[in-house]
Design a protein around this motif. Sequence first.
Motif, PDB file in Angstrom:
ATOM      1  N   GLY A  11      -2.160 -28.992   0.066  1.00  0.00           N
ATOM      2  CA  GLY A  11      -2.922 -29.943   0.229  1.00  0.00           C
ATOM      3  C   GLY A  11      -4.090 -29.312   1.062  1.00  0.00           C
ATOM      4  N   THR A  12      -4.232 -27.806   0.892  1.00  0.00           N
ATOM      5  CA  THR A  12      -5.101 -27.292   1.854  1.00  0.00           C
ATOM      6  C   THR A  12      -6.383 -26.670   0.905  1.00  0.00           C
ATOM      7  N   ASP A  13      -7.676 -26.561   1.224  1.00  0.00           N
ATOM      8  CA  ASP A  13      -8.621 -26.245   0.702  1.00  0.00           C
ATOM      9  C   ASP A  13      -8.896 -24.786   0.847  1.00  0.00           C
ATOM     10  N   LEU A  14      -8.812 -24.229  -0.602  1.00  0.00           N
ATOM     11  CA  LEU A  14      -8.593 -22.609  -0.516  1.00  0.00           C
ATOM     12  C   LEU A  14      -9.957 -21.988   0.094  1.00  0.00           C
ATOM     13  N   ALA A  15     -11.015 -22.734  -0.160  1.00  0.00           N
ATOM     14  CA  ALA A  15     -12.373 -22.389   0.441  1.00  0.00           C
ATOM     15  C   ALA A  15     -12.475 -22.249   1.927  1.00  0.00           C
ATOM     16  N   ARG A  16     -11.535 -22.978   2.646  1.00  0.00           N
ATOM     17  CA  ARG A  16     -11.287 -22.782   4.167  1.00  0.00           C
ATOM     18  C   ARG A  16     -10.194 -21.849   4.599  1.00  0.00           C
ATOM     19  N   VAL A  17      -9.607 -21.320   3.630  1.00  0.00           N
ATOM     20  CA  VAL A  17      -8.777 -19.946   4.205  1.00  0.00           C
ATOM     21  C   VAL A  17      -9.741 -18.833   4.500  1.00  0.00           C
ATOM     22  N   ARG A  18      -9.463 -18.375   5.728  1.00  0.00           N
ATOM     23  CA  ARG A  18     -10.497 -17.364   6.263  1.00  0.00           C
ATOM     24  C   ARG A  18      -9.822 -16.063   6.378  1.00  0.00           C
ATOM     25  N   ALA A  19      -8.522 -16.104   6.259  1.00  0.00           N
ATOM     26  CA  ALA A  19      -7.706 -14.587   6.371  1.00  0.00           C
ATOM     27  C   ALA A  19      -6.583 -14.747   5.456  1.00  0.00           C
ATOM     28  N   ARG A  44     -10.795 -11.814  -5.749  1.00  0.00           N
ATOM     29  CA  ARG A  44     -10.440 -12.965  -6.482  1.00  0.00           C
ATOM     30  C   ARG A  44     -10.249 -14.195  -5.887  1.00  0.00           C
ATOM     31  N   LEU A  45     -10.090 -13.918  -4.290  1.00  0.00           N
ATOM     32  CA  LEU A  45      -9.860 -15.237  -3.652  1.00  0.00           C
ATOM     33  C   LEU A  45     -10.914 -15.596  -2.824  1.00  0.00           C
ATOM     34  N   ASP A  46     -12.082 -14.727  -2.807  1.00  0.00           N
ATOM     35  CA  ASP A  46     -13.434 -14.654  -1.743  1.00  0.00           C
ATOM     36  C   ASP A  46     -13.054 -15.129  -0.521  1.00  0.00           C
ATOM     37  N   VAL A  47     -11.995 -14.136   0.193  1.00  0.00           N
ATOM     38  CA  VAL A  47     -11.658 -14.309   1.518  1.00  0.00           C
ATOM     39  C   VAL A  47     -11.268 -12.742   2.107  1.00  0.00           C
ATOM     40  N   ALA A  48     -11.237 -12.687   3.351  1.00  0.00           N
ATOM     41  CA  ALA A  48     -11.048 -11.447   4.124  1.00  0.00           C
ATOM     42  C   ALA A  48      -9.494 -11.062   3.664  1.00  0.00           C
ATOM     43  N   VAL A  49      -8.886 -10.035   3.264  1.00  0.00           N
ATOM     44  CA  VAL A  49      -7.585  -9.625   3.162  1.00  0.00           C
ATOM     45  C   VAL A  49      -7.165  -8.424   3.770  1.00  0.00           C
ATOM     46  N   THR A  50      -6.294  -8.464   4.828  1.00  0.00           N
ATOM     47  CA  THR A  50      -5.882  -7.203   5.422  1.00  0.00           C
ATOM     48  C   THR A  50      -4.380  -7.119   5.186  1.00  0.00           C
ATOM     49  N   VAL A  51      -4.186  -5.672   5.258  1.00  0.00           N
ATOM     50  CA  VAL A  51      -2.356  -5.471   4.811  1.00  0.00           C
ATOM     51  C   VAL A  51      -2.028  -4.750   6.223  1.00  0.00           C
ATOM     52  N   ASP A  52      -0.856  -4.803   6.517  1.00  0.00           N
ATOM     53  CA  ASP A  52      -0.108  -3.839   7.333  1.00  0.00           C
ATOM     54  C   ASP A  52       1.462  -3.537   6.891  1.00  0.00           C
ATOM     55  N   ASN A  53       1.958  -2.604   7.822  1.00  0.00           N
ATOM     56  CA  ASN A  53       3.331  -2.419   7.255  1.00  0.00           C
ATOM     57  C   ASN A  53       4.210  -3.649   7.757  1.00  0.00           C
ATOM     58  N   ASP A  54       5.161  -4.056   6.812  1.00  0.00           N
ATOM     59  CA  ASP A  54       6.078  -5.148   7.043  1.00  0.00           C
ATOM     60  C   ASP A  54       6.884  -4.966   8.544  1.00  0.00           C
ATOM     61  N   VAL A  55       7.164  -4.043   8.677  1.00  0.00           N
ATOM     62  CA  VAL A  55       8.168  -3.704  10.040  1.00  0.00           C
ATOM     63  C   VAL A  55       7.106  -3.986  11.330  1.00  0.00           C
ATOM     64  N   ASN A  56       5.755  -3.373  11.183  1.00  0.00           N
ATOM     65  CA  ASN A  56       4.879  -3.819  12.301  1.00  0.00           C
ATOM     66  C   ASN A  56       4.563  -5.273  12.348  1.00  0.00           C
ATOM     67  N   LEU A  57       4.504  -5.992  11.393  1.00  0.00           N
ATOM     68  CA  LEU A  57       4.290  -7.420  11.404  1.00  0.00           C
ATOM     69  C   LEU A  57       5.478  -7.976  12.101  1.00  0.00           C
ATOM     70  N   ALA A  58       6.794  -7.725  11.552  1.00  0.00           N
ATOM     71  CA  ALA A  58       7.972  -8.106  12.203  1.00  0.00           C
ATOM     72  C   ALA A  58       7.816  -8.012  13.879  1.00  0.00           C
ATOM     73  N   ALA A  59       7.444  -6.985  14.255  1.00  0.00           N
ATOM     74  CA  ALA A  59       7.221  -6.588  15.835  1.00  0.00           C
ATOM     75  C   ALA A  59       6.253  -7.557  16.468  1.00  0.00           C
ATOM     76  N   VAL A  60       5.270  -8.169  15.452  1.00  0.00           N
ATOM     77  CA  VAL A  60       4.440  -9.011  15.916  1.00  0.00           C
ATOM     78  C   VAL A  60       5.181 -10.353  16.421  1.00  0.00           C
ATOM     79  N   ALA A  61       6.042 -10.577  15.355  1.00  0.00           N
ATOM     80  CA  ALA A  61       6.753 -11.883  15.559  1.00  0.00           C
ATOM     81  C   ALA A  61       7.501 -11.527  16.663  1.00  0.00           C
ATOM     82  N   GLU A  62       8.345 -10.454  17.024  1.00  0.00           N
ATOM     83  CA  GLU A  62       9.416 -10.067  18.047  1.00  0.00           C
ATOM     84  C   GLU A  62       8.525 -10.480  19.256  1.00  0.00           C
ATOM     85  N   ARG A  63       7.447  -9.900  19.257  1.00  0.00           N
ATOM     86  CA  ARG A  63       6.336  -9.847  20.388  1.00  0.00           C
ATOM     87  C   ARG A  63       6.160 -11.398  21.086  1.00  0.00           C
TER      88      ARG A  63
END
Length: 392
Positions: A140-148, A184-203
Amino acid sequence: MVARLAGSSKLLRTMNVSASLEYLLDRGPLTRADLRGLTGLSKPTTSEVLRRLTEDGLAVVVGRTSGGPGPQAEIYAANPTAAYAVGVSVRETRVPSLAMAVCDLTGTVLGRVETAADFGRQAADDAVAAAIRDLCAGAGTDLARVRAVQVGVPGSYDPVAGVIRHIDVPGWDAPGILDRLGRRLDVAVTVDNDVNLAAVAERRHGVGHGTDGFALVWLSFGLGLAIDLGGGRLLRGARGGAGEIGYVPVGLRTSEIGTDLHGLVGGQAVQALARAHGLPAGTAADAVAAATGSLADPAAGAFLAALAERIAVGVAAVAAVLDPPLVVLAGEVGQAGGDVLRDAVTAALRTTTPLDTPIATTGVADDAVLLGALDSGLRQVRRALVDALRTP
């Protein structure tokens, strides 16, 4: 002179508004008095700032104080629906899959899905774009308001070449995939290594919280390493390849399979080791979980000891090169092994290297990559909103 003063006044107002929004985002609900105490602004200026934030849809009144003398004070908070962030985890398994979630501006998760993805039949950017549209519609979220949109991949993103390297999921090594997904989504898309993102969650959510830094060893279908330098700063390398520990050679190349760390402690290697000890091995994590629950079985104990010796080889390399304050065992295998595997690796490390490096089990019980992607995406959204206010 008058024009310069007017320009300065306008800049000051935008700075006051952006600073106030930052406090609402970081501290949560605040009264006018709370905000005035944090910013040092006058009563009229604080009222004007809150008026602008509410009119712009960035803040809302969520209640009133009670129980004290005098009139009740309005309580303000960041508007949860002002913007959304999406996190995506691309999983490298026998059948590639996607885990996705969308959260509001406060970080509340509004929707979450996991699905198999046939990237061989459908372009990866098309598949992810369609899945994100379905996710937002279901939440129920507006895709147009997805900013990242923050994507985590089992590979390394080279920002200079614009290519994801060292990835075995079909379609994801195609040049320009992020740009196409963003269009396709008209939004900023960034990518990172999955293990780096796991470290973000661990932090933020795990044992890395409050530490001076840590090295996260990811034990799953694949193998990886994330290096937190302290305060959440991650070492990524010149081409995004820092942490590709699976490619570290552990012997001279021969006709045998398994001359690097992937061949020692990658998912398939762990399954093969379990089978060699007569244990069932649906997945590497299943094998480790079953063994830790059957320690009275000599075969289970022998399997865990052998696995710990292999993991200790990788940890010893990490300790020798980085000398981190802490090594965290994470991923599905790290989660499944828990403290039993941690203790076994600690014992094996003492016989492998003279370096004394503390080892801990991950404190994140959920999908660490997805949580890290959401955290990263949400930070981008908040930063974009604040930066937009700072533009006079």
